[in-house]
Scaffold this motif. Structure first.
Motif, PDB file in Angstrom:
ATOM      1  N   ASN A 134       0.595  -0.385 -10.512  1.00 10.06           N
ATOM      2  CA  ASN A 134       0.906   0.405  -9.328  1.00 10.06           C
ATOM      3  C   ASN A 134      -0.363   0.893  -8.635  1.00 10.06           C
ATOM      4  O   ASN A 134      -0.431   0.945  -7.397  1.00 10.06           O
ATOM      5  CB  ASN A 134       1.788   1.594  -9.706  1.00 10.06           C
ATOM      6  CG  ASN A 134       2.441   2.232  -8.497  1.00 10.06           C
ATOM      7  OD1 ASN A 134       3.013   1.557  -7.656  1.00 10.06           O
ATOM      8  ND2 ASN A 134       2.345   3.560  -8.408  1.00 10.06           N
ATOM      9  N   ARG A 135      -1.382   1.221  -9.402  1.00  8.34           N
ATOM     10  CA  ARG A 135      -2.634   1.691  -8.791  1.00  8.34           C
ATOM     11  C   ARG A 135      -3.330   0.574  -8.036  1.00  8.34           C
ATOM     12  O   ARG A 135      -3.878   0.779  -6.951  1.00  8.34           O
ATOM     13  CB  ARG A 135      -3.546   2.266  -9.876  1.00  8.34           C
ATOM     14  CG  ARG A 135      -3.118   3.638 -10.363  1.00  8.34           C
ATOM     15  CD  ARG A 135      -4.106   4.230 -11.328  1.00  8.34           C
ATOM     16  NE  ARG A 135      -4.274   3.396 -12.512  1.00  8.34           N
ATOM     17  CZ  ARG A 135      -4.989   3.750 -13.573  1.00  8.34           C
ATOM     18  NH1 ARG A 135      -5.605   4.905 -13.595  1.00  8.34           N
ATOM     19  NH2 ARG A 135      -5.082   2.949 -14.610  1.00  8.34           N
ATOM     20  N   SER A 138      -1.422  -0.097  -4.917  1.00  4.82           N
ATOM     21  CA  SER A 138      -1.585   1.011  -3.968  1.00  4.82           C
ATOM     22  C   SER A 138      -2.846   0.836  -3.134  1.00  4.82           C
ATOM     23  O   SER A 138      -2.918   1.303  -1.985  1.00  4.82           O
ATOM     24  CB  SER A 138      -1.628   2.348  -4.716  1.00  4.82           C
ATOM     25  OG  SER A 138      -0.405   2.591  -5.378  1.00  4.82           O
ATOM     26  N   GLY A 143       1.819  -0.120  -3.160  1.00  7.02           N
ATOM     27  CA  GLY A 143       2.224   0.745  -4.253  1.00  7.02           C
ATOM     28  C   GLY A 143       3.602   1.343  -4.026  1.00  7.02           C
ATOM     29  O   GLY A 143       4.175   1.284  -2.929  1.00  7.02           O
ATOM     30  N   ASP A 145       6.118   4.813  -5.064  1.00 13.36           N
ATOM     31  CA  ASP A 145       6.234   6.129  -5.685  1.00 13.36           C
ATOM     32  C   ASP A 145       7.033   6.014  -6.976  1.00 13.36           C
ATOM     33  O   ASP A 145       8.149   5.507  -6.994  1.00 13.36           O
ATOM     34  CB  ASP A 145       6.934   7.112  -4.737  1.00 13.36           C
ATOM     35  CG  ASP A 145       6.103   7.425  -3.512  1.00 13.36           C
ATOM     36  OD1 ASP A 145       4.871   7.240  -3.596  1.00 13.36           O
ATOM     37  OD2 ASP A 145       6.668   7.823  -2.477  1.00 13.36           O
TER      38      ASP A 145
END
Length: 281
Positions: A134-135, A138, A143, A145
Motif C-alpha cells: 500500500n505504501r 500510494s 494507494g 485507505d
C-alpha cells in the motif's frame, strides 16, 4: 505364481495403506456424515440423537447461495490465474532453464518448506494499510485507505500464491514429456504461433493442465484460512462458514452437513472430469 497366491501377495502389500486410509480417512469421514444427521445440543459443542435431516435443510437454505457462489468464484478465478501464471513458468523450465533448471525447481518448491499459515500472515502484513504494498502504491497515487485487506482481490491473491506450485509441477511434467519437434513440424507446415499453440501444444500438455486444475480447484474450494485472514465477513466462503459452525457457532450438525455437501460437489466435479477425459481419449 498362481492366482490365489498373487492375490494374497497383493493384499499383503496393500494392507498397510488400506489400514491407514481406513483409520485416518474413512473413519473420520463416517463420523462427519453421522454428525450431519444428528440433532444439535446447544449446551455443549457436540451432536446428539435423534437423527434428522434438519442440518441439510438449513445448509440448502437460499441464504447460503451467495456464499456458495462466492466460493466457486474464488476457486475458479484462482484456478485460471494459476494456469495463466504457471504455464509460462513450466514451459520456461523445460525449454530455456538449462543448467539452472534444478535450481529454479527448488525455488518453486521453497514455499512448501514453510508454514502455509505463516505465509498468509505475511501477506496480511504486506496488504495492510501500513504495509509495503500500500505504501508503494500510494507513491503513485494508487494507494487505498486501510490497505487492500478485506477485499475480494486480497483473497484471490492469497489463494493464487498458495496454490500456484500445485499448478506448476504437473505442467512441468507434461511439458517435459512433450515432443517439441511437433512445434517445429507445425511451423514447417505453415502454422503460425497461435495455431501451433492451440492445435499442438495445448493437446500435448492437456494431461498436465487437467491434473493442475484438479490440484488447485479442490483445495481452493475448501480453503478457509485465506478468506478468514485476508478477507472479512463479505468475503466468507463455504469453508470459513463450516469452520465457524465447529468453533464459535457451536453447531456441529450444520457444519458437518455443509462439509458433506462440499465433498459431494467435489466428487461430482471429479466424475465429470473423468468422463470428459474418457470422451477425449
Amino acid at each position: 505364481m498362481s492366482g490365489p497366491r498373487r492375490w494374497l501377495v497383493a493384499s499383503g502389500l496393500l494392507a498397510p495403506t488400506g489400514l491407514w486410509l481406513g483409520v485416518f480417512l474413512l473413519a473420520p469421514l463416517a463420523l462427519v456424515v453421522q454428525f450431519s444427521f444428528a440433532t444439535r445440543d446447544t449446551g455443549v459443542a457436540r451432536a446428539v440423537l435423534p437423527w434428522t435431516v434438519d442440518a441439510y435443510v438449513t445448509a440448502l437454505n437460499p441464504a447460503f447461495l451467495p456464499i456458495f457462489g462466492r466460493t466457486l468464484a474464488y476457486a475458479s478465478v484462482t484456478t485460471v490465474l494459476c494456469l495463466v501464471l504457471g504455464f509460462p513458468v513450466a514451459w520456461f523450465l523445460t525449454r530455456h532453464a538449462g543448467r539452472w533448471r534444478n535450481v529454479l525447481l527448488v525455488a518453486v518448491l521453497v514455499p512448501f518448506w514453510s508454514s502455509y499459515l505463516a505465509r498468509i500472515y505475511a501477506w496480511k502484513a504486506l496488504l495492510d494499510g501500513d504495509g509495503v504494498v500500500n505504501r508503494l502504491l500510494s507513491e503513485v497515487g494508487l494507494g487505498r485507505d486501510g490497505g487492500f485487506l478485506l477485499t475480494h482481490g486480497a483473497v484471490v491473491l492469497g489463494l493464487t500464491y498458495g496454490f500456484l506450485p500445485f499448478m506448476v509441477l504437473p505442467l512441468y511434467v507434461a511439458c517435459e514429456r512433450f515432443d517439441f519437434r511437433l512445434v517445429e513440424a507445425s511451423y514447417d507446415l505453415g502454422r503460425g504461433p497461435v495455431s501451433t499453440f492451440l492445435r499442438v501444444v495445448v493437446p500435448g500438455v492437456l494431461p498436465g493442465v487437467s491434473a493442475g486444475v484438479l490440484l488447485v480447484a479442490v483445495p481452493a474450494t475448501g480453503d478457509f484460512v485465506t478468506p478468514r485472514l485476508l478477507g472479512g465477513v463479505e468475503q466468507s466462503t463455504f469453508g470459513s462458514v463450516i469452520d465457524d459452525q465447529f468453533r464459535g457457532g457451536n453447531n456441529w450438525p450444520l457444519g458437518s452437513a455443509m462439509a458433506v455437501l462440499l465433498l459431494l460437489l467435489v466428487v461430482v466435479a471429479l466424475l465429470l472430469r473423468s468422463r470428459r477425459a474418457e470422451d477425449v481419449l
